[in-house]
Enzyme design. Structure first.
Site, PDB file in Angstrom:
ATOM      1  CD  GLN A  12      -3.270  -0.701   2.691  1.00  0.00           C
ATOM      2  OE1 GLN A  12      -4.158  -0.374   2.461  1.00  0.00           O
ATOM      3  NE2 GLN A  12      -2.752  -2.230   3.317  1.00  0.00           N
TER       4      GLN A  12
ATOM      5  CE  LYS B 232       0.804  -9.708 -12.224  1.00  0.00           C
ATOM      6  NZ  LYS B 232       1.462 -10.077 -10.312  1.00  0.00           N
TER       7      LYS B 232
END
Length: 339
Positions: free
Chosen positions: A106, A204
């Site tokens: 985060q 991805k």
């Protein structure tokens, strides 16, 4: 008064085996016994954390060994409370040795109305009285700038390179280092450069957090033994899928080198049933019994590197010297032969 203050180690409950291993390695390096400071870190019935240090630490150079791994909040609070106890006991300097820095994922506001929790945690640690941070493979290197105190960020790449050169010494020409996403290219390139291997990328695309919609291999992995390199393996879904994609693209076998084995939820079962031949992790997070019992998971030690890093910060010598394999090779001589 002593002419030189010796470093003293104290540990929370997050990874006691690693703390004891660091103390043993420091004892070898120093030629004198280094033990963990006698203390208790306990919980009241309502899970409130209590710390009591039994030894005098006035004027001492203290090192708290405490990763903030699962349970992240409990281990973080233990770190903060130990730091406060040492500060109020007049320790001369407090260094937090955080092998795994929780909340590092985060590190930015990816969406509106979200926190930057890594910065909040940095503020908490600093306000608790910590003077210096020693950590390993931060998920985002810019987190070093979240602190207003010195941060030494060690790297697992030199240890992994020693392991690869030892494990695959008879077929180094067949290796291909793979980054599991575009964001990890720098980390994978570092290992590739150390073992003189080519680099490939698995691109991805995510529809939502934790779910991968599509994966594409960038680079020719046909006939290669692929080594996936990353810093964190959590549920292992993406890692196992990447291994399958590489095998479908023609790789002969797939191995993974991951610094922090979070391995939550179904991770261990996924890895056990994966096409990956081996997953190599460090002991920055204490492995569970299930992890230790899984035949295709192998653990490499970080205690020799952390012990030397602590001694280097204590005596004022370079910590960045540990980024060089030439420096780590003699430290890890008992684990990997030079041949």
């Amino acid at each position: 008064m002593p002419t030189m203050i010796e470093p003293k180690l104290i540990s929370g409950n997050a990874n006691k085996p690693l703390a004891k291993a660091i103390a043993r390695r420091m004892s070898l390096h120093r030629g004198m016994s280094v033990n963990l400071v006698d203390a208790r870190v306990e919980r009241f019935n309502d899970q409130e954390i209590f710390v009591e240090v039994y030894e005098n630490v006035r004027g001492e150079d203290m090192y708290i060994i405490q990763p903030t791994s699962n349970p992240a909040n409990d281990n973080l609070m233990e770190l903060l409370i130990i730091a406060d106890a040492l500060k109020r006991s007049s320790a001369a300097r407090i260094t937090a040795v955080i092998p795994y820095f929780g909340y590092a994922r985060q590190d930015r506001r990816a969406k509106a109305r979200t926190p930057i929790s890594a910065k909040l945690v940095a503020n908490l640690i600093t306000r608790a009285g910590v003077d210096r941070i020693l950590t390993l493979d931060l998920h985002a290197t810019q987190i070093q700038g979240f602190f207003d105190i010195p941060v030494d960020n060690l790297y697992a790449a030199p240890i992994f390179a020693l392991d690869v050169l030892h494990t695959f010494r008879d077929r180094l020409g067949d290796l291909m280092v793979v980054s599991p996403d575009v964001g990890g290219v720098a980390r994978a390139r570092e290992l590739a450069k150390r073992i003189n291997a080519p680099l490939s990328i698995v691109d991805k695309r995510r529809e939502k957090p934790g779910e991968v919609a599509e994966m594409t291999v960038i680079g020719d992995v046909k006939g290669k033994a692929c080594i996936i390199v990353d810093d964190i393996c959590d549920t292992a879904g993406t890692l196992c899928k990447a291994a399958e994609v590489l095998m479908d693209a023609g790789a002969t076998e797939v191995h993974s080198y991951i610094t922090h084995g979070v391995l939550s939820g179904p991770a261990v079962e996924r890895i056990r049933n994966s096409v990956m031949k081996t997953l190599v992790i460090t002991d920055s997070i204490e492995p569970t019994e299930a992890v230790k019992a899984t035949p295709n998971i192998r653990i490499v030690p970080t205690a020799p590197m952390f012990a030397q890093a602590i001694l280097n910060t204590w005596n004022g010598t370079s910590v960045s010297s540990l980024f060089d394999m030439e420096t780590l090779t003699p430290i890890y001589e008992g684990f990997y032969s030079r041949g």
